[in-house]
Each structure stands twice: as structure tokens, then as C-alpha cells.
Design an enzyme around this catalytic site. Structure first.
Site, short mmCIF file in Angstrom:
data_model
loop_
_atom_site.label_atom_id
_atom_site.label_comp_id
_atom_site.label_asym_id
_atom_site.label_seq_id
_atom_site.Cartn_x
_atom_site.Cartn_y
_atom_site.Cartn_z
N HIS A 1 -9.73 -5.55 10.03
CA HIS A 1 -10.40 -5.54 8.81
C HIS A 1 -11.64 -4.80 9.00
O HIS A 1 -12.46 -4.80 7.90
CB HIS A 1 -10.54 -6.62 8.29
CG HIS A 1 -9.45 -7.72 7.91
ND1 HIS A 1 -8.59 -8.09 9.04
CD2 HIS A 1 -8.83 -7.95 6.77
CE1 HIS A 1 -7.70 -8.92 8.32
NE2 HIS A 1 -7.41 -8.71 7.10
N GLU B 1 0.70 -1.05 0.09
CA GLU B 1 0.08 -0.03 -0.03
C GLU B 1 0.97 1.30 0.00
O GLU B 1 0.61 2.21 -0.67
CB GLU B 1 -1.01 -0.17 1.39
CG GLU B 1 -2.19 -0.99 0.94
CD GLU B 1 -1.88 -2.34 1.26
OE1 GLU B 1 -2.80 -3.15 1.20
OE2 GLU B 1 -0.74 -2.62 1.68
#
Length: 327
Positions: free
Chosen positions: A129, A60
Site C-alpha cells: 500500500h 480494478e
């Protein structure tokens, strides 16, 4: 009218903007050959090729930096995160580079980039998450932050976000991807990037919400009216930065009560900002103190039963709303 899912609306928005502007491209993990982790980019690789729909490693920090640099050079990247929990790896690029560069360059360097992906609690995927990061990004000058609920909002907002010359954080919700909404086959009206929408008019209490929490508010409003005769006005905030202060304040002046519903934590959340806005601008109209409903102040549990206890839902909206009407 056409009945489509939020997933399809997002995909169509990207495809239409990529056809219209060759500078638009999509970058992220599994966006190309796998059609996206949630199948949002289905068919885009076949239509636009591997130079505009680009698979990346699990980095990322790396691919977000590439996107920010490309935006500063004149392209219009769409950066997809599998979940905004993983965007923490790229927060330096989002906040210190994308959000601040226009100001620091004296208005000479724009960063037209969209950061999009799943945000919030999708169900039983544990704490790393599951968090809603809306308030994190809404705190930062230089970013625009949106959180659509319906397919029309998803499509219209994403098209405008791609065209915008500023960095836009586009917060989707995994549990809404498959939800169907009616939408015009070829909509000409785009959803404003700075306006909230009153989805249900009411006179007794204002309920503000965004993303999947809009569904909790709407479901609760039905119960409140049908079972208890309470008329709730439901506002879909849609845009979290800039937030539509006028719509909120005018609603509170009518109802005298306000409850904000969100999936994030209560401390320093969107509800805290709304509470401050109302107290500063409509204090004399209030019949009771503003209230907030959010997730519990814990990492989101993996256990389904504990997760349900920790997160907001329509039943909790009904309970809080009724308690406010008794004050």
C-alpha cells in the site's frame, strides 16, 4: 483567499467539471455511498446521482477497462484507485489501451480519461500500500503524469486533466489530503500541465521534488539557510510527463548543483531522468555531480521505525545538500 484542504480542492474540481460537462463521471470502489475511501467524493452522489458517481466491486481490472472503453466512446471518466498499488491490477488497460490507442488508431481515437488516487507512503500500511509509482507511468508515451502538492495545484491540475483529450495519471498523496493551503475562493487561473514552479529562489543548490517530497525540500531549505547560510532553490516539478526541462536546466546553470528528492526507489526513478537531463544539457555548469534522495531499495517496511529509516525526509535533504556544498 480561502484556506482549504487538498481533499476539498480535489472534490471541488470534480464537482465543477461534472456540472460543466454531463459526459464527466466518477467510477471506483466506495466513491458513491461511502463518499470515497478518503472522502474525496463527499456529496457527489447526492448532487449527480448513481449514474455519474458509480460504486464498483473490488475489480480494478474490470472497472478500469469499462472506463477506458467509455472514454474511447466519447465520455470523460474519472477512475479512482484507493491506492495506485492496486492499479497494478489494471496496468494493461492504462498502458496498452489508454496510452497507446491514439497512436495506433492514427489519431482517430482519443481516450480522455483521468486515473487518480493515493500514491506514495501514507505511513504504517506495509509494502503493498506504500509505493510511489511516478516513474512507472512517466516512462510511458501517451500518458500525461502529474503529482500535485498544494490545494491550488490539486484543483487546477485536476480540472485541466478532466478536460484533456489524453489519458492523465493523477498521483495524489494520502498524507496531503488533510493539509491546508490558501487558495482563491473562485480561482480563474489553472495550473499548467507542463510547467514546474520555483517555490523558493536560491543561488547555492537546486532541489527538485514533487508531491509530499516538496514539503521535505521546503523544510530543508529553511534549515539550510537559517542554520548554515546555504541558499537553496526549491522546484516543485508538478508534471512528471512531460517534465519541464527548461526550468530545471536554467536553475542548475545558476546554482551549479542539483539534488532530486522523491519517495520512489532510486533505480530508474524520476531523479535518474533529471540527472541525465542535467548532464546532457548543463554539464559544464555543474560544480559537483547531481545527487538523488529516494526511498531505500526495499519494499516499504510495516514497522514505523524501519519505515522512517527507509524513506526520504527533510533531515536527509539537509545532510546531502551540505555534503554537496563541500565538494
Amino acid at each position: 483567499m480561502n484556506d482549504i484542504t487538498v481533499r476539498t480542492a480535489l472534490r471541488d474540481a470534480m464537482a465543477e467539471e461534472m456540472r460543466a460537462n454531463p459526459n464527466v463521471f466518477l467510477l471506483g470502489e466506495e466513491v458513491a455511498s461511502y463518499n470515497g475511501a478518503y472522502k474525496i467524493s463527499q456529496g457527489l452522489l447526492e448532487e449527480f446521482g448513481a449514474t455519474r458517481v458509480i460504486d464498483t466491486p473490488i475489480t480494478e481490472h474490470g472497472f478500469t477497462g469499462i472506463g477506458v472503453g467509455a472514454a474511447m466512446a466519447g465520455l470523460r471518466p474519472i477512475i479512482e484507485f484507493m491506492t495506485f498499488n492496486f492499479a497494478m491490477q489494471a496496468i494493461d488497460h492504462i498502458v496498452n489501451s489508454a496510452a497507446k490507442t491514439l497512436y495506433m488508431s492514427g489519431g482517430k481515437i482519443n481516450c480522455p480519461i483521468v486515473f487518480r488516487g493515493a500514491n506514495g507512503i501514507p505511513g504504517s500500511v506495509a509494502a503493498q500500500h506504500s509505493h510511489c509509482f511516478a516513474s512507472w507511468y512517466a516512462h510511458c508515451p501517451g500518458l500525461k503524469v502529474v503529482a500535485p502538492y498544494s490545494a491550488l495545484e490539486a484543483k487546477g491540475l485536476l480540472k485541466l486533466a478532466i478536460r484533456d483529450d489524453n489519458p492523465v495519471v493523477f498521483l495524489e498523496h494520502e498524507m496531503l489530503y488533510g493539509k491546508r493551503f490558501e487558495i482563491q475562493t473562485s480561482p480563474t487561473e489553472l495550473v499548467a500541465l507542463d510547467k514546474a514552479v520555483i517555490l523558493r529562489s536560491g543561488t547555492d543548490i537546486t532541489i527538485t521534488s514533487f508531491s509530499i517530497s516538496v514539503q521535505y525540500a521546503l523544510d530543508a531549505a529553511d534549515v539550510l539557510y537559517d542554520k548554515y547560510g546555504i541558499s537553496a532553490e526549491v522546484i516543485n516539478l508538478i508534471t512528471l510527463r512531460p517534465i519541464d526541462k527548461e526550468t530545471i536546466i536554467e536553475s542548475v546553470k545558476k546554482t551549479g548543483r542539483i539534488l532530486n528528492v522523491e519517495e520512489g526507489w532510486m533505480s530508474c526513478g524520476i531523479g535518474s531522468e533529471i540527472t541525465a537531463l542535467v548532464i546532457e544539457n548543463a554539464f559544464d555548469y555543474l560544480d559537483c555531480e547531481p545527487m538523488r534522495l529516494s526511498s531505500a531499495e526495499v519494499p516499504v517496511p510495516y514497522s514505523k521505525s524501519l519505515e522512517c529509516l527507509a524513506q526520504a525526509n527533510s533531515e536527509k535533504v539537509v545532510i546531502l545538500s551540505r555534503s554537496m556544498l563541500q565538494k
